[in-house]
Design an enzyme around this catalytic site. Structure first.
Site, PDB file in Angstrom:
ATOM      1  N   HIS A  39       0.821  -1.210   0.000  1.00  0.00           N
ATOM      2  CA  HIS A  39       0.000   0.000   0.000  1.00  0.00           C
ATOM      3  C   HIS A  39       0.857   1.264   0.000  1.00  0.00           C
ATOM      4  O   HIS A  39       1.667   1.477   0.919  1.00  0.00           O
ATOM      5  CB  HIS A  39      -0.864  -0.022   1.258  1.00  0.00           C
ATOM      6  CG  HIS A  39      -1.785   1.130   1.396  1.00  0.00           C
ATOM      7  ND1 HIS A  39      -1.790   1.957   2.491  1.00  0.00           N
ATOM      8  CD2 HIS A  39      -2.757   1.585   0.566  1.00  0.00           C
ATOM      9  CE1 HIS A  39      -2.728   2.868   2.345  1.00  0.00           C
ATOM     10  NE2 HIS A  39      -3.330   2.662   1.182  1.00  0.00           N
ATOM     11  N   HIS A  81      -0.637  11.008  -1.933  1.00  0.00           N
ATOM     12  CA  HIS A  81      -1.936  10.619  -1.357  1.00  0.00           C
ATOM     13  C   HIS A  81      -2.835  11.802  -1.015  1.00  0.00           C
ATOM     14  O   HIS A  81      -3.985  11.866  -1.424  1.00  0.00           O
ATOM     15  CB  HIS A  81      -1.724   9.766  -0.108  1.00  0.00           C
ATOM     16  CG  HIS A  81      -3.013   9.362   0.542  1.00  0.00           C
ATOM     17  ND1 HIS A  81      -3.624  10.136   1.511  1.00  0.00           N
ATOM     18  CD2 HIS A  81      -3.826   8.294   0.348  1.00  0.00           C
ATOM     19  CE1 HIS A  81      -4.754   9.543   1.884  1.00  0.00           C
ATOM     20  NE2 HIS A  81      -4.892   8.427   1.196  1.00  0.00           N
TER      21      HIS A  81
HETATM   22  O1  G3P Z   1      -6.009   0.883  -1.869  1.00  0.00           O
HETATM   23  C1  G3P Z   1      -6.792   1.144  -0.773  1.00  0.00           C
HETATM   24  C2  G3P Z   1      -6.461   2.418  -0.050  1.00  0.00           C
HETATM   25  O2  G3P Z   1      -5.380   3.042  -0.657  1.00  0.00           O
HETATM   26  C3  G3P Z   1      -7.567   3.363   0.041  1.00  0.00           C
HETATM   27  O3  G3P Z   1      -7.362   4.341   0.994  1.00  0.00           O
HETATM   28  O4  G3P Z   1      -6.786   6.578   1.777  1.00  0.00           O
HETATM   29  O5  G3P Z   1      -5.030   4.864   1.616  1.00  0.00           O
HETATM   30  O6  G3P Z   1      -5.949   5.877  -0.436  1.00  0.00           O
HETATM   31  P1  G3P Z   1      -6.231   5.443   0.977  1.00  0.00           P
HETATM   32 CA    CA Z   2      -4.761   4.734  -2.119  1.00  0.00          CA
END
Ligand code: G3P
Ligand code: CA
Length: 289
Positions: A39, A81
């Site tokens: 992630h 992000h």
């Molecule tokens: O891929 C799932 C996740 O990235 C969604 O939440 O806020 O980390 O982009 P976020």
């Molecule tokens: Ca994400």
């Protein structure tokens, strides 16, 4: 035989279908081992959404990484992000008068000056916010696969078309590479747009639609990717019962699972993928280390 070797063998037997549908390969082989997706890169160990974070994922032995794509004031796609540069760069020091430091209010050249590593650790001083183009080249160099999130698409009209154009120019929409790419978003409209523009691309919706609405989502998304806390085995089974736009059962990638107990629990729901900041922890928990 080692679980990952079994999965690889099944994928070889299933050929292209398995390449485009890694979860199906595991299920068809009776091996319920979910894909593990790093992630924002291996963001438990390196600054998120940077080139070092995907290098770290590769070093740990993981091929799937996730990122977040937004756009600068002058139209460059960048990997970050938050909609603001404040949390993950030194923008406050470099541009003190420009609060709230929105990505969309800075040019690519300005963002390229920022340090996107020191906030995480002094060891990463000098790390930059990558452009999507730079990022894709590193993905290619590392032989990785990408779960690309279009982040905050409401702020960036046309970002779906622009992202697909960049991916196409870099060869990512060629048939042989389509199994290495999933485009996801929290915005159903954005994912529907991606599907309409490039129907061959595998798509994912971030969220937990009610079961009654899943048939609608199955028209444009191949995956339904919920926060793990909203999941149950019954919900995953309900999602799997629908075929997506490519005639394959919808898949489920759960996020963001960073500890062993939760990884085991979520794997027990028969999810197809687990999105995690600590892919090594998830892999060890699933017994595939
Ligand atoms: O891929 C799932 C996740 O990235 C969604 O939440 O806020 O980390 O982009 P976020
Ligand atoms: Ca994400």
């Amino acid at each position: 035989m080692h679980a990952r070797v079994v999965a690889a063998t099944v994928a070889a037997v299933l050929g292209t279908a398995a390449l485009l549908n890694p979860g199906a390969a595991a299920r068809a082989g009776g091996v319920c081992e979910p894909a593990v997706i790093a992630h924002r890169g291996a963001s438990g160990y390196a600054p998120e959404n940077t080139l070092v974070s995907i290098d770290k994922a590769a070093q740990l032995g993981f091929s799937w990484v996730e990122n977040d794509v937004q756009r600068t004031k002058d139209g460059e796609l960048v990997v970050i992000h938050d909609d603001s540069l404040q949390r993950t760069t030194n923008v406050e020091q470099v541009f003190p008068g420009r609060a709230p430091w929105k990505v969309k209010d800075f040019t690519a050249a300005e963002i390229a000056r920022l340090d996107a590593g020191s906030w995480y650790s002094p060891a990463y001083a000098g790390t930059r916010v990558p452009t999507l183009d730079q990022y894709m080249r590193r993905i290619e160099h590392n032989h990785e696969k990408l779960l690309l999130e279009i982040k905050n698409p409401e702020l960036y009209p046309g970002i779906e078309q622009q992202t697909l154009k960049l991916l196409g120019d870099d060869g990512w929409l060629d048939h042989k590479h389509l199994g290495r790419l999933i485009v996801q978003s929290f915005s159903a409209d954005s994912i529907r747009t991606v599907h309409e523009l490039e129907p061959a691309v595998t798509t994912g919706y971030l969220g937990s639609p009610t079961v009654a609405w899943l048939h609608q989502y199955a028209g444009f998304t191949d995956l339904v990717n919920p926060p793990y806390g909203s999941l149950s085995k019954g919900y995953v089974a309900a999602v799997h019962a629908f075929d997506g736009p490519h005639g394959r059962p919808l898949e489920v990638f759960a996020w963001t699972v960073n500890d062993a107990a939760t990884a085991r629990k979520v794997a027990g729901y028969d999810v197809d993928g687990i999105i995690t900041n600590k892919p090594d922890v998830v892999r060890a928990a699933l017994g595939s280390d």
